[in-house]
Scaffold this active site. Structure first.
Site, PDB file in Angstrom:
ATOM      1  N   ARG A 161      25.462 -48.518 -82.019  1.00 18.88           N
ATOM      2  CA  ARG A 161      24.572 -49.046 -81.195  1.00 18.88           C
ATOM      3  C   ARG A 161      24.892 -49.199 -79.837  1.00 18.88           C
ATOM      4  O   ARG A 161      26.233 -49.018 -79.324  1.00 18.88           O
ATOM      5  CB  ARG A 161      24.145 -50.568 -81.825  1.00 18.88           C
ATOM      6  N   LYS A 185      27.052 -55.848 -86.009  1.00 23.08           N
ATOM      7  CA  LYS A 185      26.369 -56.987 -86.427  1.00 23.08           C
ATOM      8  C   LYS A 185      27.097 -57.865 -87.031  1.00 23.08           C
ATOM      9  O   LYS A 185      27.651 -57.419 -88.030  1.00 23.08           O
ATOM     10  CB  LYS A 185      24.871 -56.858 -86.815  1.00 23.08           C
ATOM     11  N   HIS A 257      18.591 -45.851 -79.078  1.00 26.95           N
ATOM     12  CA  HIS A 257      18.455 -45.907 -80.870  1.00 26.95           C
ATOM     13  C   HIS A 257      18.056 -44.489 -81.118  1.00 26.95           C
ATOM     14  O   HIS A 257      18.180 -44.205 -82.352  1.00 26.95           O
ATOM     15  CB  HIS A 257      17.654 -46.857 -81.126  1.00 26.95           C
ATOM     16  N   ARG A 260      21.068 -42.615 -82.068  1.00 29.53           N
ATOM     17  CA  ARG A 260      21.407 -43.305 -83.091  1.00 29.53           C
ATOM     18  C   ARG A 260      20.808 -42.742 -84.478  1.00 29.53           C
ATOM     19  O   ARG A 260      21.499 -42.253 -85.552  1.00 29.53           O
ATOM     20  CB  ARG A 260      21.625 -44.619 -83.281  1.00 29.53           C
ATOM     21  N   HIS A 283      25.507 -50.325 -91.699  1.00 31.19           N
ATOM     22  CA  HIS A 283      24.456 -50.830 -92.284  1.00 31.19           C
ATOM     23  C   HIS A 283      24.958 -51.806 -93.289  1.00 31.19           C
ATOM     24  O   HIS A 283      25.984 -51.416 -94.028  1.00 31.19           O
ATOM     25  CB  HIS A 283      23.478 -50.044 -93.039  1.00 31.19           C
ATOM     26  N   TYR A 292      16.565 -42.471 -94.199  1.00 30.13           N
ATOM     27  CA  TYR A 292      17.123 -41.319 -93.544  1.00 30.13           C
ATOM     28  C   TYR A 292      16.956 -40.115 -94.701  1.00 30.13           C
ATOM     29  O   TYR A 292      16.780 -38.870 -94.326  1.00 30.13           O
ATOM     30  CB  TYR A 292      18.449 -41.219 -93.051  1.00 30.13           C
TER      31      TYR A 292
END
Length: 315
Positions: A161, A185, A257, A260, A283, A292
């Site tokens: 990110r 995150k 993004h 990414r 994730h 994806y």
């Protein structure tokens, strides 16, 4: 008012009161009010057609029936797209919530009916060729240019990110092990491999350009520095990408993004396991990563359509 004159008084009063509330107390834009009025007019006509004259007579089954009509259509009105149907139901739910708050309804039955879940939008990804063009046109020979090229190479090579990339410190880069330590995150850290081409460009920046930038500041540990010797901002990183995209002649919106997304999509198309891609992207749930796989299926479908001798054979 707003084409509701033909409705039963109780229903008309509730709707016009809600629209006035949106206009006066919520300050909703004119376009928003027009959309709500259109959706509520359809809802009201559905209720009248079901023999109802006010919201007090509405049950959750009526809301479900209204949603079904929106999605399936009628002889008089075509079905709506999923996003439009969801918007119309949101308007109807808002009407019931308002009427309940105003004391017009003892129970808000609309709370029992959730808007339909919308199909996931497939992430936008650049082609491998376009990524190559983008990176070839990134940066330049000066310190800032070397930094920008290293930044974009790292974004695509690691799937980081933008906040993770600009948050990198020098000690987070392991050139020998060819990995970078990213702070993701929720405070979750992950160790991600970095490809040789990106590492070469990053090493060149760290050795040849970063020391000069660092000398202008107060000893920041950040990998990517601005002209004042302090940590590069996300906005500056975004600008570096936009400049490279413009030079490469790549149209559309190219955001950090997108790199990414491209990283993940190209891995999946190359046969990578979805669990491995989940770990690389950081994730928390594999459900987020599985979008994806839809990208890959679409690609395979296109290949099949072009290559299989009976892909278009008549039945």
């Amino acid at each position: 008012m707003r084409g509701f004159e033909h409705l039963p008084p109780e229903l008309r009063g509730a709707i016009t009161g809600y629209l006035d509330h949106l206009a006066v107390e919520r300050g909703s834009a004119g376009s928003t009010l027009d959309s709500y009025a259109r959706d509520l007019r359809r809802y009201a006509e559905f209720l009248v057609g079901a023999g109802l004259s006010g919201l007090t007579e509405v049950g959750s089954a009526h809301l479900s029936g209204f949603l079904a009509e929106l999605r399936e259509g009628t002889e008089e009105r075509p079905a709506l797209a999923p996003s439009s149907a969801a918007r119309a139901l949101v308007a109807a739910r808002g009407l019931h919530r308002f009427a309940h708050a105003e004391g017009l309804l003892a129970v808000d039955v609309a709370r029992e009916v959730a808007p339909p879940s919308l199909p996931k939008r497939l992430p936008k990804a650049l082609s491998v060729d376009d990524v190559g063009k983008l990176l070839d046109h990134a940066g330049g020979d000066d310190a800032r240019g070397m930094r920008d090229r290293a930044l974009l190479e790292l974004l695509y090579s690691t799937g980081a990110r933008i906040s993770e990339a600009v948050g990198l410190d020098v000690d987070d880069v392991d050139g020998t092990g060819r990995t970078v330590l990213l702070d993701g995150k929720g405070g979750r850290q992950r160790l991600v491999p970095i490809g040789r081409p990106a590492l070469r460009v990053l090493d060149a920046y760290l050795v040849q350009a970063r020391p000069g930038l660092a000398a202008r500041g107060r000893g920041s540990a950040a990998v990517f520095l601005n002209s004042r010797g302090t940590r590069l901002s996300r906005q500056s990183a975004w600008n570096a990408l936009k400049t490279a995209a413009r030079r490469a002649g790549i149209g559309g919106s190219v955001s950090p993004h997108v790199l990414r997304h491209s990283f993940a999509t190209h891995l999946m198309e190359g046969g990578a396991d979805v669990r491995a891609v989940q770990e690389l992207l950081g994730h928390a749930s594999v459900t987020t990563t599985q979008v994806y796989t839809l990208v890959t299926v679409n690609t395979l479908r296109e290949v099949y359509a072009m290559a299989h001798p009976r892909a278009h054979a008549s039945e």
